[in-house]
Scaffold this motif. Sequence first.
Motif, PDB file in Angstrom:
ATOM      1  N   PRO A  44      60.658  17.671 152.776  1.00 46.00           N
ATOM      2  CA  PRO A  44      60.663  19.109 153.081  1.00 46.00           C
ATOM      3  C   PRO A  44      60.127  19.422 154.478  1.00 46.00           C
ATOM      4  O   PRO A  44      60.541  20.410 155.098  1.00 46.00           O
ATOM      5  N   ALA A  45      59.197  18.572 154.980  1.00 48.82           N
ATOM      6  CA  ALA A  45      58.633  18.820 156.313  1.00 48.82           C
ATOM      7  C   ALA A  45      59.705  18.758 157.392  1.00 48.82           C
ATOM      8  O   ALA A  45      59.654  19.480 158.400  1.00 48.82           O
ATOM      9  N   GLU A  46      60.687  17.885 157.203  1.00 48.59           N
ATOM     10  CA  GLU A  46      61.791  17.804 158.164  1.00 48.59           C
ATOM     11  C   GLU A  46      62.599  19.089 158.152  1.00 48.59           C
ATOM     12  O   GLU A  46      62.972  19.627 159.208  1.00 48.59           O
ATOM     13  N   ARG A  47      62.884  19.580 156.940  1.00 45.99           N
ATOM     14  CA  ARG A  47      63.690  20.796 156.834  1.00 45.99           C
ATOM     15  C   ARG A  47      62.929  21.997 157.408  1.00 45.99           C
ATOM     16  O   ARG A  47      63.520  22.880 158.045  1.00 45.99           O
ATOM     17  N   GLU A  48      61.613  22.002 157.201  1.00 45.92           N
ATOM     18  CA  GLU A  48      60.806  23.114 157.721  1.00 45.92           C
ATOM     19  C   GLU A  48      60.803  23.116 159.253  1.00 45.92           C
ATOM     20  O   GLU A  48      60.952  24.170 159.887  1.00 45.92           O
ATOM     21  N   LEU A  49      60.645  21.947 159.852  1.00 45.31           N
ATOM     22  CA  LEU A  49      60.661  21.872 161.314  1.00 45.31           C
ATOM     23  C   LEU A  49      62.046  22.224 161.864  1.00 45.31           C
ATOM     24  O   LEU A  49      62.178  22.943 162.869  1.00 45.31           O
ATOM     25  N   TYR A  50      63.086  21.742 161.182  1.00 48.71           N
ATOM     26  CA  TYR A  50      64.450  22.031 161.618  1.00 48.71           C
ATOM     27  C   TYR A  50      64.714  23.536 161.564  1.00 48.71           C
ATOM     28  O   TYR A  50      65.290  24.120 162.495  1.00 48.71           O
ATOM     29  N   ALA A  51      64.274  24.175 160.494  1.00 46.93           N
ATOM     30  CA  ALA A  51      64.477  25.624 160.356  1.00 46.93           C
ATOM     31  C   ALA A  51      63.716  26.374 161.447  1.00 46.93           C
ATOM     32  O   ALA A  51      64.215  27.361 162.015  1.00 46.93           O
ATOM     33  N   ALA A  52      62.512  25.889 161.751  1.00 45.29           N
ATOM     34  CA  ALA A  52      61.725  26.542 162.806  1.00 45.29           C
ATOM     35  C   ALA A  52      62.412  26.409 164.158  1.00 45.29           C
ATOM     36  O   ALA A  52      62.469  27.369 164.954  1.00 45.29           O
ATOM     37  N   VAL A  53      62.947  25.227 164.433  1.00 44.51           N
ATOM     38  CA  VAL A  53      63.648  25.013 165.713  1.00 44.51           C
ATOM     39  C   VAL A  53      64.865  25.925 165.814  1.00 44.51           C
ATOM     40  O   VAL A  53      65.109  26.570 166.836  1.00 44.51           O
ATOM     41  N   GLN A  54      65.635  25.999 164.738  1.00 47.80           N
ATOM     42  CA  GLN A  54      66.831  26.846 164.746  1.00 47.80           C
ATOM     43  C   GLN A  54      66.467  28.318 164.950  1.00 47.80           C
ATOM     44  O   GLN A  54      67.115  29.032 165.717  1.00 47.80           O
ATOM     45  N   ALA A  55      65.418  28.746 164.252  1.00 50.28           N
ATOM     46  CA  ALA A  55      65.014  30.153 164.360  1.00 50.28           C
ATOM     47  C   ALA A  55      64.499  30.471 165.759  1.00 50.28           C
ATOM     48  O   ALA A  55      64.810  31.528 166.334  1.00 50.28           O
ATOM     49  N   LEU A  56      63.720  29.548 166.316  1.00 46.73           N
ATOM     50  CA  LEU A  56      63.165  29.790 167.648  1.00 46.73           C
ATOM     51  C   LEU A  56      64.247  29.780 168.728  1.00 46.73           C
ATOM     52  O   LEU A  56      64.157  30.518 169.714  1.00 46.73           O
ATOM     53  N   ARG A  57      65.247  28.957 168.542  1.00 51.34           N
ATOM     54  CA  ARG A  57      66.366  28.966 169.499  1.00 51.34           C
ATOM     55  C   ARG A  57      66.958  30.362 169.614  1.00 51.34           C
ATOM     56  O   ARG A  57      67.227  30.865 170.708  1.00 51.34           O
ATOM     57  N   GLU A  58      67.189  30.969 168.464  1.00 54.11           N
ATOM     58  CA  GLU A  58      67.793  32.301 168.455  1.00 54.11           C
ATOM     59  C   GLU A  58      66.829  33.354 169.007  1.00 54.11           C
ATOM     60  O   GLU A  58      67.246  34.280 169.687  1.00 54.11           O
ATOM     61  N   LYS A  59      65.536  33.178 168.714  1.00 54.06           N
ATOM     62  CA  LYS A  59      64.557  34.165 169.176  1.00 54.06           C
ATOM     63  C   LYS A  59      64.391  34.142 170.693  1.00 54.06           C
ATOM     64  O   LYS A  59      64.242  35.180 171.339  1.00 54.06           O
TER      65      LYS A  59
END
Length: 690
Positions: free
Chosen positions: A609-624
Amino acid sequence: MVQDFLLEIGTEEIPARFLPGTLVELREKAVSLLNEARLPHGPVRSYGTPRRLVLLVEQVASKQETAVEEIKGPPLSAAYDASGQPTKAALGFARSQGVPVEKLVVRQVGKTAYLFAVKEKPGREATVVLAELCPRLIRSLSFQKPMRWGDKELRFVRPIRWLVALYGDTVVAFSLDGLESGRVSQGHRFLSAGPVCIANPAEYFTRMEAARVIVDSAVRQRLISEQIERLAAAEGGVVPPDAELLEEVVNLVEHPTAFCGTFPEKYLELPRAVLVTVMREHQRFFPVCDRDGRLLPRFIAVHNSAPEHTATIRRGNEQVLRARLADAAFFYREDLATPLADRIEGLKKVVYQEELGTLYDKTERLCALVAHLAGAAGLGHDDRAALFRAAYLAKADLLTNMVYEFPELQGVMGQEYARKNGEPEAVAVALYEQYLPRFAGDSLPQTAAGRLLSIADKLDNLVGCFGLGLIPTGSQDPYALRRQALGICQIIIAGKLHLSFRAMVDLAYREYGGKLKNEPAQVFAELADFFKQRLRGIFGERGIAPEVTEAVLAAGIDDLYAAYLRAAALHEFRRDRRFGDLYTAYTRAANLSRTAPAREPDPAHFTDPAERELYAAVQALREKIKPKLATHNYRSALEELCALRPPVDIFFDAVLVMDENPVLRENRLALLRAAADLVRGIADLAKISI
């Protein structure tokens, strides 16, 4: 006992431009040599006139300090036997150093004890030491254009004619290329009665003043300034401040006398720049203005002769100036008879640079470059029209009589003639602004057309020279490429221009049409390094820390203005308490993934799950941060990126990055690389230490 030391190097007239730098070098090298020679001293000062370089060292000790030298010998373990007697190693070392074995001492070096021989070297008399240092000091002075004279071997700025060297009342005797030092100096070339005998350093300045030589340039400057101010006021005017001209005039004379001269009022019809250039650049005259800044038919000059000769000197200078102005008036009338546009064809006959074609070729390149820059900068219709016309006319004034006679007026006369020819004001101003900035501290172009034409002109010069391998080295920069690159950076930052550095360089290279020797990749790489060095200077002047600068430059400089904005934002954000979170998240992610290829991680290979959490954070920050980067709001982007810290920490706690399974390992490295790249687009924080 201490005494003052005086060294005077008497020469033929030294060019004024060489004096300031030579006097700084004289003082600095004297301090270095005295310290190296272990000769204690007080303040060190240097003075100069056109005919002499002077060094005054106060409170010089009568002897050198004793030198203590320690020479390392064998290890203590090998120096004595079991009974405590010195071994052959210890005895041999003591004998070689001329020290009794019982005088050897033990010093700890790291974890090992060694024998050392301690030797004292007694100091020698100051006069002996100074006699050795003086020739070394004189020979060490460097000049752009040194010369030899007669059958002499010494190379110096001008022939040396006498040497004075005194330690207190004592002559410091030394020889230099056939000259012997003594206590006899020379006074003013025209105003003194003959040789001047100096008893000691304390009386030097008064004796020289009596011989009509003011040795201290600061005193000469004060006298000249006071005389100029008084003479201008008597004419109901003022002299505009001109520190550069004042310094030059100060270094042209030993005993200054200022006077006011006149010229016919009809010449005030000439452009102001022409009048000032003729007076300032060619005659070293100070123009006089009224209280509203308008030029008066007056000038102030400074001569180096007897005051009673002033009237004759004034008449001679007035005649020379009248002749110069008459020539300028003739050139001006002749130039106006041919519009700038009619001179373009003549540019085909003028070589710009032997391997880079003619001025007409350069004009065509400028027209292509400004077309690209106008589009990249989003210029409006009117600014585009002015820019294109200015690029076409940019070099036409180089074919005018006025610029041929007074090269300093390039661009200035282009502006003047464009106005007289009925060109739009924006075109005329751009013709002048293309050469800005001309020197450190000069003004920058203020118009849109002027900025882009200046950038295009300088970029064409830089790419052409780098393409031929004509890159500045050391102090050598015959084409002033450092100044031009610095000017481009300053114009882009001041004008808030977002231009692609690579696109500009690539286009400038292509426009040379095969004339350049070096490959485009090499030219771009060398220019990028060259521009980074200029940015380092600009950022440093604006208070940005060197390591912040390096972090930003490591992230790229394709947009020079954006690089400045990134540096300014990071410099400010570094003081924010949240910077530590961003720094930790970045360095943890970047350290492992720096050599990993840039690619998207595949969620199908996530196992925790830690991988998915970091991946989601990266994706969200890209858009932000995408809109923030697009609008160059780097401070806000940095604040958003602090959110990387928690998912990065959790990821490292939960996941083994360097897994034995290569698919998992590479996917995790790609994920870390993606996280680090979010920050690396602004700066490589690994260049910063906290």
